[in-house]
Design an enzyme around this catalytic site. Structure first.
Site, PDB file in Angstrom:
ATOM      1  N   THR A 346       0.885  -1.164   0.000  1.00 33.14           N
ATOM      2  CA  THR A 346       0.000   0.000   0.000  1.00 33.14           C
ATOM      3  C   THR A 346       0.921   1.210   0.000  1.00 33.14           C
ATOM      4  OG1 THR A 346      -1.704  -1.247   1.170  1.00 33.14           O
ATOM      5  CG2 THR A 346      -1.811   1.124   1.413  1.00 33.14           C
ATOM      6  N   SER A 417     -10.670  -2.491   6.068  1.00 33.85           N
ATOM      7  CA  SER A 417      -9.306  -2.032   5.832  1.00 33.85           C
ATOM      8  C   SER A 417      -8.643  -1.642   7.145  1.00 33.85           C
ATOM      9  CB  SER A 417      -9.330  -0.817   4.889  1.00 33.85           C
ATOM     10  OG  SER A 417      -8.044  -0.235   4.779  1.00 33.85           O
TER      11      SER A 417
END
Length: 541
Positions: A346, A417
Site C-alpha cells: 500500500t 481495511s
C-alpha cells in the site's frame, strides 16, 4: 497561529513528491497537490496502488476549520458471492481470491481524484493530472523494489496479455534501470482529465474493462462501474494527553482501534516507564483492540458497527481492568478466532500547504501488483481487494486473512481495511501521519503518535523501530533490533512470546507544522530509498 513557511510533502517516491510541487507552483492548494501525488504514485508505484484500486483521503480545510474523510474503497461486484471463491472440495481458492479478475473489486481511486479536485481543489483536473500523464507516457526508470516485486509476481502477470505487454515486453521482465513506459495508462489518465468521472467509469475505458473481465471468466456490469460513488464520512475524533486526533472511520478499522488503544493507555505515564513495562502495556492494549476489530468492524452501510461503545472512555475504563500490569494476558482467554489483515503493499503520503490545509492519503491495490491483471488498452492494473473480505468464514488466505459475517462480501459492500491516515493537533503543533503495512498499519501509526507525544521530529518518527501484536497469533512481532535483549528477556518473563523478524515493514510518510513559528518539517521512512520529503515556497499573505 503563524501560517506554514511553505508547503511540505512527504511521499513514497520522489517523482510523486515533485508532481505535487509542480501543481503547487501553478497556484494549486494541498488538495490539488494530493490529486497530483496520488495519480503520480499510481504511475510510479504500481506495486502498491493505482487507478485500479482505492483509498482513503483525510482532508482539513484551513478556511473553514473542517475535516473531511473521503472513502474511495473498492466495492464488491454482485457476481462475487462467497461460493464463487471455493474449489470443488469447498476450500477457499486463493487463485481466484488473489489473482485475476475475480479477485478485483470495483475501483474507487479514479472517482476520488475527480471528486477531490472538483470539490476542494483550485485548479482544473487536467492541470493536476498532467504530471502523472507525462510520467506514464515518457516513462521512468525501474527501481529495485518495483523490479523485485515484478519478479515475485512474474507468473501471474505473465498470464494476462495486457499486463505482459507492459511489464514483460518480448517475454522478458523489466529490471532495475529499465524504462517503464505506460502509454495506455497515460491515455486513460488523459480521458479522466478531459471527461472526469465518465472518462473512466463510462465510455471506452469502461467497455474495455468489462470486456476483458468477461474474457478472463469474470463478470462485472456497466451499472456497477457507472454507479460507483465515493462517500464522505464523518472522521473518528478523540483526545489523547492534550492531543486532538482525527482519523479514519469504518470501513477502516484504524480509527476505532487507535482510539481504543490510546484511551486504554492514557492513565499510565508510559513515557516514565522502563522499555519493558511500556511495551507490555502497549501490547496488551493492542491485543484488546485487535480482538474487537475482528468481530465488530465492517462496512457501516451493511453492518451495525458499535462505534459509540468502542470509542467510549467508559468502555476503555472497563477493558483496562482486564490488563495485568506485570503479566501477559493469553489471547485465548478472549473468544479465540484469529483476526483479519491485509497485505502491506500500500502507499501513503502527507501534505501541509502554505495556507494550513492538510491532507493524509493512504491508497492501495492490496497485494504486490494487485490482481496482476491489466485489461488490454487501459493500462489499469486491477486490485485484488476481494481477498480482504471474509470469503469463507474462519478460513485464512495465504496472508492470514480470517473474518466473519461483519466482513462478508455483498453487492456494493466495501471490504474492511486497516488504512489509517491521521491528523494530530495540540497547541503549537499540527501533524499528518500515515503508512502502508497491512494489519500493522494501525500499530505503526500508534507508535508514531506516541513518538510525537514524546517530542520526536517527523524524521525520527518515520524511522522508529516497530513492534506489533494483533491478538492472534499470540506473539509480539518485532523488527530486528527494535527491542534490546534485556527488554525482550523482561517481556518473556511476563509471559510474552517475542518473535524478531528479519524483514522490516511499513513506509511511513509524515509532516508537521509549528503553528507558533511557521516552520514545517517532514519525515520519509528510511526503509524506502526512493521516498522524498521536501519543503518549497513561502507562506502566502
Amino acid at each position: 497561529m503563524v501560517k506554514p513557511q511553505g508547503t511540505v510533502i512527504a511521499s513514497a517516491h520522489a517523482l510523486a513528491t515533485d508532481a505535487g510541487f509542480e501543481v503547487i507552483a501553478k497556484g494549486g492548494n494541498a488538495f490539488d497537490a494530493a490529486v497530483a501525488v496520488s495519480a503520480a504514485l499510481s504511475v510510479v508505484e504500481p506495486v502498491s496502488s493505482g487507478l485500479g484500486g482505492g483509498g482513503f483521503f483525510l482532508l482539513h480545510d484551513a478556511k473553514t476549520g473542517k475535516d473531511y474523510f473521503i472513502d474511495a474503497r473498492e466495492t464488491s461486484p454482485a457476481s462475487a458471492t462467497p461460493e464463487k471463491f471455493l474449489d470443488a472440495k469447498g476450500n477457499l481458492d486463493t487463485g481466484k481470491s488473489q489473482d485475476g479478475p475475480w479477485s478485483a473489486g470495483i475501483p474507487g481511486l479514479p472517482a476520488a481524484l475527480v471528486y477531490v479536485s472538483q470539490k476542494y481543489g483550485r485548479l482544473p483536473l487536467k492541470t493536476s493530472l498532467a504530471p502523472a500523464i507525462r510520467l506514464a507516457r515518457n516513462g521512468f526508470p525501474m527501481y529495485a523494489r518495483l523490479a523485485n516485486a515484478l519478479q515475485e509476481r512474474r507468473d501471474v502477470i505473465g498470464r494476462f496479455p495486457g499486463s505482459r505487454a507492459i511489464f514483460m515486453p518480448g517475454g522478458k521482465s523489466l529490471t532495475t534501470g529499465d524504462l517503464l513506459i505506460q502509454t495506455d495508462l497515460a491515455d486513460t489518465l488523459q480521458l479522466i482529465a478531459d471527461k472526469g468521472f465518465d472518462g473512466f467509469y463510462k465510455g471506452r475505458v469502461a467497455r474495455q474493462i468489462l470486456d476483458a473481465v468477461k474474457q478472463e471468466g469474470g463478470h462485472w456490469t456497466a451499472e456497477e462501474l457507472s454507479s460507483y460513488r465515493v462517500k464522505e464520512r464523518e472522521p473518528i475524533r478523540f483526545n489523547y494527553r492534550g492531543w486532538q486526533l482525527v482519523t479514519a472511520p469504518p470501513p477502516s478499522s484504524g480509527g476505532i482501534a487507535l482510539a481504543e488503544i490510546l484511551q486504554l493507555l492514557e492513565p499510565w505515564d508510559i513515557k516514565a516507564m522502563s522499555a519493558a513495562k511500556r511495551t507490555h502495556l502497549v501490547v496488551e492494549s493492542m491485543r484488546r483492540a485487535y480482538h474487537d476489530r475482528t468481530f465488530y468492524l465492517g462496512d457501516p452501510d451493511f453492518v451495525q458497527v458499535p462505534q459509540k461503545t468502542l470509542l467510549s472512555p467508559d468502555y476503555a475504563d472497563g477493558l483496562r481492568t482486564t490488563i495485568n500490569p506485570s503479566k501477559a494476558t493469553p489471547s485465548l482467554l478472549f473468544p479465540n478466532e484469529p483476526t483479519p489483515f491485509e497485505h502491506e503493499e500500500t502507499t501513503h503520503f502527507s501534505i501541509i500547504d502554505a495556507q494550513g490545509n492538510k491532507v493524509g492519503v493512504t491508497q492501495t491495490v492490496n497485494l504486490e501488483f494487485g490482481s496482476g491483471f491489466i485489461p488490454p488498452g487501459t493500462g489499469v492494473l486491477l486490485n485484488d481487494e476481494m481477498d480482504d473480505f471474509a470469503l469463507k468464514a474462519g478460513t485464512p488466505n495465504a496472508f492470514g486473512v480470517i473474518g466473519y459475517a461483519a466482513n462478508a462480501p455483498k453487492p456494493g459492500k466495501r471490504m474492511l481495511s486497516s488504512m489509517s491516515p491521521t491528523f494530530m493537533s495540540r497547541p503549537g503543533q499540527e501533524v499528518v501521519i500515515g503508512t502502508p503495512g497491512g494489519s500493522r498499519i494501525i500499530t505503526m501509526v500508534l507508535l508514531g503518535i506516541l513518538g510525537y507525544d514524546a517530542g520526536l521530529t517527523p524524521q525520527q518518527v518515520a524511522a522508529l523501530p516497530r513492534y506489533h501484536h494483533q491478538w492472534l497469533p499470540d506473539e509480539i512481532s518485532i523488527e530486528k533490533n527494535a527491542l534490546d535483549a534485556e527488554t525482550i528477556k523482561a517481556l518473556e518473563a511476563m509471559g510474552h512470546v517475542v518473535k524478531p523478524r528479519s524483514s522490516t515493514w511499513g513506509n511511513m510518510q509524515t509532516v508537521d507544522w509549528n503553528t507558533r513559528t511557521g516552520e514545517v518539517r517532514g519525515g520519509t521512512d528510511p526503509r524506502n530509498p526512493v521516498g522524498k520529503t521536501a519543503v518549497h515556497g513561502a507562506s502566502s499573505p
